[in-house]
Structures are given as structure tokens and as C-alpha cells.
Design an enzyme around this catalytic site. Structure first.
Site, PDB file in Angstrom:
ATOM      1  N   THR A   1       0.838  -1.203   0.000  1.00  0.00           N
ATOM      2  CA  THR A   1       0.000   0.000   0.000  1.00  0.00           C
ATOM      3  C   THR A   1       0.874   1.253   0.000  1.00  0.00           C
ATOM      4  O   THR A   1       0.620   2.205  -0.753  1.00  0.00           O
ATOM      5  CB  THR A   1      -0.930  -0.010   1.238  1.00  0.00           C
TER       6      THR A   1
ATOM      7  N   ASN B   1      -5.746  -9.419  -7.912  1.00  0.00           N
ATOM      8  CA  ASN B   1      -5.725 -10.240  -6.698  1.00  0.00           C
ATOM      9  C   ASN B   1      -6.928 -11.165  -6.574  1.00  0.00           C
ATOM     10  O   ASN B   1      -6.858 -12.211  -5.946  1.00  0.00           O
ATOM     11  CB  ASN B   1      -5.623  -9.346  -5.457  1.00  0.00           C
TER      12      ASN B   1
ATOM     13  N   GLN C   1       0.701  -9.010  -6.585  1.00  0.00           N
ATOM     14  CA  GLN C   1       0.289 -10.412  -6.759  1.00  0.00           C
ATOM     15  C   GLN C   1       1.127 -11.136  -7.812  1.00  0.00           C
ATOM     16  O   GLN C   1       1.085 -12.359  -7.885  1.00  0.00           O
ATOM     17  CB  GLN C   1      -1.194 -10.492  -7.152  1.00  0.00           C
TER      18      GLN C   1
ATOM     19  N   SER D   1       4.899  -6.508  -2.251  1.00  0.00           N
ATOM     20  CA  SER D   1       4.575  -6.682  -0.834  1.00  0.00           C
ATOM     21  C   SER D   1       5.158  -8.003  -0.348  1.00  0.00           C
ATOM     22  O   SER D   1       4.891  -9.056  -0.932  1.00  0.00           O
ATOM     23  CB  SER D   1       3.052  -6.674  -0.670  1.00  0.00           C
ATOM     24  N   GLY D   2       5.931  -7.942   0.737  1.00  0.00           N
ATOM     25  CA  GLY D   2       6.620  -9.142   1.223  1.00  0.00           C
ATOM     26  C   GLY D   2       5.704 -10.275   1.624  1.00  0.00           C
ATOM     27  O   GLY D   2       5.982 -11.444   1.343  1.00  0.00           O
ATOM     28  N   HIS D   3       4.571  -9.934   2.272  1.00  0.00           N
ATOM     29  CA  HIS D   3       3.765 -11.013   2.843  1.00  0.00           C
ATOM     30  C   HIS D   3       2.992 -11.816   1.797  1.00  0.00           C
ATOM     31  O   HIS D   3       2.330 -12.797   2.129  1.00  0.00           O
ATOM     32  CB  HIS D   3       2.840 -10.490   3.949  1.00  0.00           C
TER      33      HIS D   3
ATOM     34  N   CYS E   1      -9.720  -7.162   1.937  1.00  0.00           N
ATOM     35  CA  CYS E   1     -10.043  -5.803   2.363  1.00  0.00           C
ATOM     36  C   CYS E   1     -11.524  -5.495   2.197  1.00  0.00           C
ATOM     37  O   CYS E   1     -12.051  -4.617   2.848  1.00  0.00           O
ATOM     38  CB  CYS E   1      -9.254  -4.794   1.558  1.00  0.00           C
TER      39      CYS E   1
END
Ligand code: PLP
Length: 391
Positions: free
Chosen positions: A72, A150, A178, A198-200, A324
Site C-alpha cells: 500500500t 488479486n 500479486q 509486498s513481502g507477505h 479488504c
């Protein structure tokens, strides 16, 4: 209860090797990488290694990598930066199916006097390129289009779109949160200016992201303060998470063939088996090029939320649209943009696999889901009508 975790587009398990790589950087090697002393220096060395590893996965140069706190933040930074460096351009282009990290920011810009164009998609979730070609103009500051969706996994032609933006002097950003780690990405042969990670989403921890900024791209930081990240992102580096992300990127490159062969084969088997076992089911985005791990499937005359609850009771984790937006009763903005009929959009669920997914877990879903759908259809008035018509 042993879980069957098929919600990897929401977040992923931290790889054990990634965890081991970061573990010493909490209680033993906890120095600040910016410190002058040896204790910070050894952390700095590992941050340099991590930057090289991330760059390696992307085919980028290490200095093009800026560590952030999440996808984000990377998305927000790319858009805000561009509007500051190109103040005379007042037009922003995005798509109707972006993640809220991009879409909300773009919609907020309308109040600030920007012209914002949201490009539509077809029934399979493919970007409407004619609409895009007509929209991009000399007033466009930035185009932000996701690499892969996503919810459906549908892949956009970002290189073609980036080239068109470049022709008009606009910067091009892609939310590749993604896509990175699932499909090959090579920034050395790309014309994309900025890209978010994004790492996660790739077996690193939560709270770490990257904004790739191509060398020479004009840039203004979003967070100002200290001189970290060459003054492009102030704030003490989250060294442990950066080191973890470096390892995760190295592993993602090594596992890419597995993701595109074995994981894809499991996704395809799940898809074909569910379509065969459950009448009036359809794949959202099934006709488009998709990520190898993602399956968005719609079941008519049932509620997605009810399916998820019953699956969850059996230990099966899936999602309805984006994490989300779940909790809201509105069908997802992505499926609405695709024109998926209301009765299908409501009964859509997403399975997202990973390299940890097993054949036995896929068997479990293929066994458990058909009776759940049948039961729910019997419980709903529309579903009963439907079953009567079938009989
Ligand atoms: N962009 C996409 C396409 C995503 O799927 C997500 C997370 O779901 C994000 C951005 C936000 O990433 P983060 O959770 O790291 O802020």
C-alpha cells in the site's frame, strides 16, 4: 483442526528458511544499519545483500530498490511522487479493478481537481485496450495498472500499456504485488517506471514492501526525515524484514518453475473437478491469461459468505474477493466491473494456492465443496427453485 490454507493471495506462510534468515536480527544483531560502528555495519551488510537479492528477482539494479512498509505504501508513494514531479499534468489513469491501495487514492484525487479515468475490463477481466489508448494523453501524469488481479489472477498487458504511456510523456506504475514471485518479471527489458511489491504475498513477513523506481525516473519521497534509502524513504530500516524479503525473493526465483507447473496443475485440477461436480458454476476470468495459483469460481444461487463459513468449519480457508472488502455485503468491485451477473458475483469464492499446497488438500476441497453448495441451494428460496427446475 489442521487447516487447508487456500488464501495465499491474502497472505502467505513465512518460509522457514526466511524466518531463520531474519531471526538473529531481533535479539542478537539488532544494530541500526545506519550506525557508524561495527555492530550496525554488520546489519548494513545484510541489508545490501537483501537489496541485491530483491533486484535479482526483478532483473533490476540494487539502487532501483526502495524498501517500504507494505504494498500500500509503495502504491501511494508512486502516485503521489509523480503528481509532485509533474505538477502541470492533471490527469491520472487507472483501472476499475485495482486494489483499494490504488483505487481509493485515485478517487481521492478527484476532490483535489485531478481528472481520473478508470479503464474498464471485459467479461473475462481483460483490460479494455481501446479505451486505454483513447484515454492516455499529453495531460496524463501517471498510469497505474496492476500486473495481475488479486481476485481473479487475470494478467494485464503492462508492457504494452507502459509503452503507450511513455509515448505521451506520462510515468507508468504497476502494482505487481500479486505477480512478483508467481510469474517471471524482468525490469531490464521493461519500460515500466515504477513497480510495487509486498513481502507477505511471497512468503516473507507482513510489514515490508518495495517500490522499484527505474534509474532516472523523477521521484519525490512520500516519507521525509532521515537519509535512509538514499533520502527516498525516511525511517529506520526494518532490517530483519528486509533481510527476510531478500531471502524470500531468492527462494521465489528458485521456485518459479514449480509455481508455473505443479501449482498451476493443482489449480487446474481443482477448477475442472469443481466445474464437473457442481452445476451452474463458472470461472471468473477463466478465458484470460491468469496467475498460476488463482481460481475465482462462481456458484449461482448461493451466498459466497455462507460457503466460506461452512468451508471454514471444515478447516478450509478461502476468500470471497479481496480480504479488504470481505465483511461488506456488496459483491466485489472487480466482479461488478467484469459484468458478472449479480447472482454469480454473490456466490463467488477465491482459492489461491502456494508452493505449500498439497494434492491431498486439493482432494479435500473437491470432496467437501459440492455437498456444501447443494445444501446451501436447498436452503435458499432461489436455490430451491433452481433445484426444482433441474429435477
Ligand atoms: N495490491 C494488491 C494487488 C494486493 O493484493 C494487496 C494486498 O492484498 C495490496 C496491494 C496491499 O499490500 P499490503 O497488504 O502489503 O499493503
Amino acid at each position: 483442526m489442521r487447516e487447508i490454507y487456500l488464501d495465499n493471495n491474502a497472505t502467505t506462510k513465512v518460509d522457514e528458511a526466511v524466518f531463520e534468515e531474519m531471526r538473529p536480527y531481533f535479539c542478537e544483531l539488532y544494530g541500526n544499519p545506519s550506525s557508524m560502528h561495527f555492530f550496525g555495519g554488520q546489519v548494513q551488510g545484510k541489508v545490501v545483500e537483501a537489496r541485491n537479492r530483491v533486484a535479482g528477482l526483478l532483473g533490476a539494479s540494487p539502487e532501483e530498490i526502495i524498501f517500504t512498509a507494505c504494498g500500500t505504501e509503495s502504491d501511494n508513494t508512486a502516485i503521489r511522487s509523480t503528481l509532485e514531479v509533474l505538477p502541470n499534468r492533471r490527469h491520472v489513469i487507472t483501472s476499475r479493478v485495482e486494489h483499494p491501495a490504488v483505487l481509493t487514492q485515485c478517487r481521492n484525487l478527484i476532490q483535489k481537481g485531478y481528472r481520473v479515468t478508470e479503464i474498464g475490463v471485459d467479461g473475462e477481466g481483460r483490460l479494455n485496450m481501446d479505451e486505454y489508448r483513447a484515454a492516455v494523453d499529453d495531460d496524463t501524469a501517471i498510469v497505474s495498472l496492476m500486473w495481475a488481479n488479486n481476485e481473479t489472477g487475470v494478467i494485464f498487458p503492462v508492457e504494452e500499456a507502459a509503452a503507450l504511456a511513455r509515448d505521451k510523456g506520462a510515468l507508468f506504475h504497476t502494482d505487481a504485488v500479486q505477480a512478483v514471485g508467481k510469474i517471471p518479471i524482468d525490469m531490464s527489458s521493461s519500460v515500466v517506471d515504477m513497480l510495487s511489491i509486498s513481502g507477505h504475498k511471497l512468503h516473507a513477513p507482513k510489514g515490508i514492501g518495495v517500490l522499484y523506481v527505474r534509474r532516472g525516473t523523477p521521484f519525490r519521497p512520500f516519507l521525509v526525515g532521515g537519509h535512509q534509502e538514499k533520502s527516498r524513504r525516511a525511517g529506520t530500516e526494518n532490517a530483519a524484514a528486509i533481510i527476510a524479503l531478500g531471502k524470500a525473493c531468492e527462494l521465489a526465483a528458485a521456485h518459479m518453475p514449480f509455481e508455473n507447473n505443479q501449482v498451476k496443475a493443482m489449480r487446474d485440477r481443482l477448477q475442472e473437478s469443481l466445474l464437473a461436480a457442481i452445476p451452474h458454476s463458472r470461472i471468473n476470468g477463466g478465458g484470460a491469461e491468469r496467475l498460476p495459483n488463482t481460481l475465482s469460481i462462481a456458484f449461482e444461487f448461493v451466498e459466497g459468505e455462507s460457503i466460506l463459513m461452512l468451508l471454514s468449519e471444515l478447516g478450509i480457508c478461502a476468500s470471497s474477493g479481496s480480504a479488504c472488502t470481505s465483511g461488506s455485503l456488496e459483491p466485489s468491485h472487480v466482479l461488478r466491473a467484469m459484468g458478472v451477473p449479480f447472482t454469480c458475483a454473490h456466490g463467488s469464492i477465491r482459492f489461491s494456492l502456494s508452493r505449500y499446497t498439497t494434492e491431498a488438500e486439493i482432494d479435500g476441497v473437491i470432496r467437501e465443496l459440492p455437498p456444501i453448495i447443494e445444501r446451501l441451494r436447498q436452503m435458499s428460496p432461489f436455490g430451491r427453485e433452481f433445484l426444482k427446475a433441474q429435477a
